[in-house]
Scaffold this motif. Structure first.
Motif, mmCIF file in Angstrom:
data_model
loop_
_atom_site.group_PDB
_atom_site.id
_atom_site.type_symbol
_atom_site.label_atom_id
_atom_site.label_comp_id
_atom_site.label_asym_id
_atom_site.label_seq_id
_atom_site.Cartn_x
_atom_site.Cartn_y
_atom_site.Cartn_z
ATOM 1 N N LEU A 51 0.963 3.806 20.896
ATOM 2 C CA LEU A 51 1.296 4.503 22.468
ATOM 3 C C LEU A 51 2.020 3.672 23.546
ATOM 4 N N THR A 81 5.553 6.208 19.552
ATOM 5 C CA THR A 81 5.634 6.905 20.724
ATOM 6 C C THR A 81 5.142 6.588 22.184
ATOM 7 N N PHE A 117 -4.586 6.745 19.346
ATOM 8 C CA PHE A 117 -4.177 5.865 18.891
ATOM 9 C C PHE A 117 -4.661 4.738 17.987
ATOM 10 N N VAL A 120 -2.426 0.908 22.455
ATOM 11 C CA VAL A 120 -1.681 1.514 23.338
ATOM 12 C C VAL A 120 -1.672 0.626 24.357
ATOM 13 N N ALA A 136 -5.627 7.637 28.010
ATOM 14 C CA ALA A 136 -5.894 7.594 26.162
ATOM 15 C C ALA A 136 -6.534 6.938 25.252
#
Length: 389
Positions: A51, A81, A117, A120, A136
């Motif tokens: 991410l 992402t 994830f 990050v 996240a």
């Protein structure tokens, strides 16, 4: 990869770890050629889920795409992402290195609360970005999060240095490293001139070709110089003067009958660009002030050389491989990676450059001190480089 057994019937194989897998519709290879999961030649299993949190400003979002290829290299079979704001999403569209684009104003928060994830990345010190990176779920995080006391927490020495630079004008002015070099260290990625990425679609190329035809520009006979005349409203002296652009246009048009000048900008530049056109309405053409971000990029792709301040147009032109004459005053010229494309011009003899002040009382101001003759010389050099290439 999972094997699913419906209530009635045989087991079915579903590659739900594949890059092409979608929960609510057939995947792209199935739609295009009818292939199914068993034996599918397009099966591309994902290994690392990454991410990137980068919300704004739009030009900064674009130049942060320098992380994408190094992330793909460090994490083979990565699914990337990217979380951004709706205003910045346009610069990330069509990017082949981004698997999923999340818009903060959409369903991003639900996604963050339920998705896990492996990595990050948040290279931004803004509080909203740090809160999102904290929220996240990630095994490893790089950049900035919040600690238990809700204070900004740089996650390595490079992030700490960037944080201090943002709070200390003297450190900002003393910096000699590019933004790209700094964020590579923050994310613990290898150094190098990693490109920023902008992909022009076929539809966008058709839009630009139609503009060229209507403007009467023949790329076989005409050289195209772009003037990106605006620079946002945050710093009053980030953009060059109307008088400077006017004199530059007069000089260069007088020397080259085959030169055409395209004017770029947004609604704030409409009046200024209209006045510039009056210098020579047949050879100075307005690219429009109400284009979408994607249309703006397609039109920037038409020019051979761009003259710009330190703003979005600079980053778009660089991503598209254009030569750029970039004019600097209140912002740092050292933070801009040149990629062998950019010639930087700053006024000489001013100790107050890189002040990041919204406005100032010094007169003549920094941008008023940049001479059209100096910019014209740089344009000639870069146009000659383009012709040789």
């Amino acid at each position: 990869m999972a094997t699913r057994r419906p209530k009635h019937g045989k087991k079915i194989l579903i590659h739900d770890d594949c890059r092409h897998y979608r929960t609510d519709r057939p995947c792209r290879p199935h739609k295009e050629s009818g292939v199914r999961c068993p034996g599918c030649p397009h099966y591309d299993p994902l290994k690392t889920r990454v991410l990137v949190v980068k919300l704004d400003a739009i030009g900064d979002v674009l130049r942060t795409t320098c992380l994408l290829k190094p992330l793909k290299a460090k994490y083979p079979r990565a699914e990337i992402t990217w979380l951004t704001r709706a205003a910045s999403a346009g610069v990330l569209q069509n990017n082949p290195c981004i698997d999923r684009l999340l818009v903060l104003e959409g369903d991003a928060l639900v996604y963050l609360q339920t998705k896990r994830f492996d990595v990050v990345v948040n290279p931004d010190t803004s509080e909203p970005s740090a809160r999102l990176a904290t929220l996240a779920q990630g095994k490893r995080k790089f950049g900035f999060v919040l600690d238990k006391a809700e204070r900004l927490k740089p996650l390595n020495a490079a992030a700490h240095d960037w944080y201090r630079m943002g709070l200390d004008d003297a450190k900002k002015k003393a910096n000699r490293r590019s933004y790209q070099s700094i964020v590579m260290d923050i994310c613990e990625l290898p150094a190098g001139e990693h490109p920023i990425l902008w992909a022009v679609s076929e539809e966008e190329r058709s839009f630009a070709a139609e503009f060229l035809q209507k403007a009467g520009i023949d790329r076989r006979r005409h050289r195209v110089l772009g003037f990106n005349t605006g620079a946002g409203g945050r710093w009053a002296w980030k953009k060059w003067t109307l008088e400077g652009y006017t004199e530059l246009a007069r000089r260069l048009l007088a020397e080259d009958p085959g030169l055409r000048i395209l004017l770029y900008g947004g609604p704030e530049e409409a009046a200024r660009n209209e006045e510039l056109r009056r210098v020579d309405p047949s050879r100075i053409l307005d690219a429009g002030s109400r284009n979408s971000l994607r249309q703006f990029g397609a039109l920037v792709d038409l020019c051979d050389v761009m003259v710009s301040g330190d703003t979005l147009g600079l980053h778009v032109a660089t991503a598209l491989g254009k030569k750029v004459v970039c004019l600097f005053g209140p912002t740092s010229s050292h933070e801009i990676e040149t990629y062998g494309l950019i010639e930087k011009i700053s006024p000489v003899g001013m100790d107050c450059l890189c002040c990041y002040l919204p406005d100032c009382t010094v007169r003549p101001a920094c941008m008023q001190r940049i001479a059209p003759a100096t910019v014209a010389d740089a344009c000639r050099r870069l146009m000659a480089d383009v012709r040789r290439a």
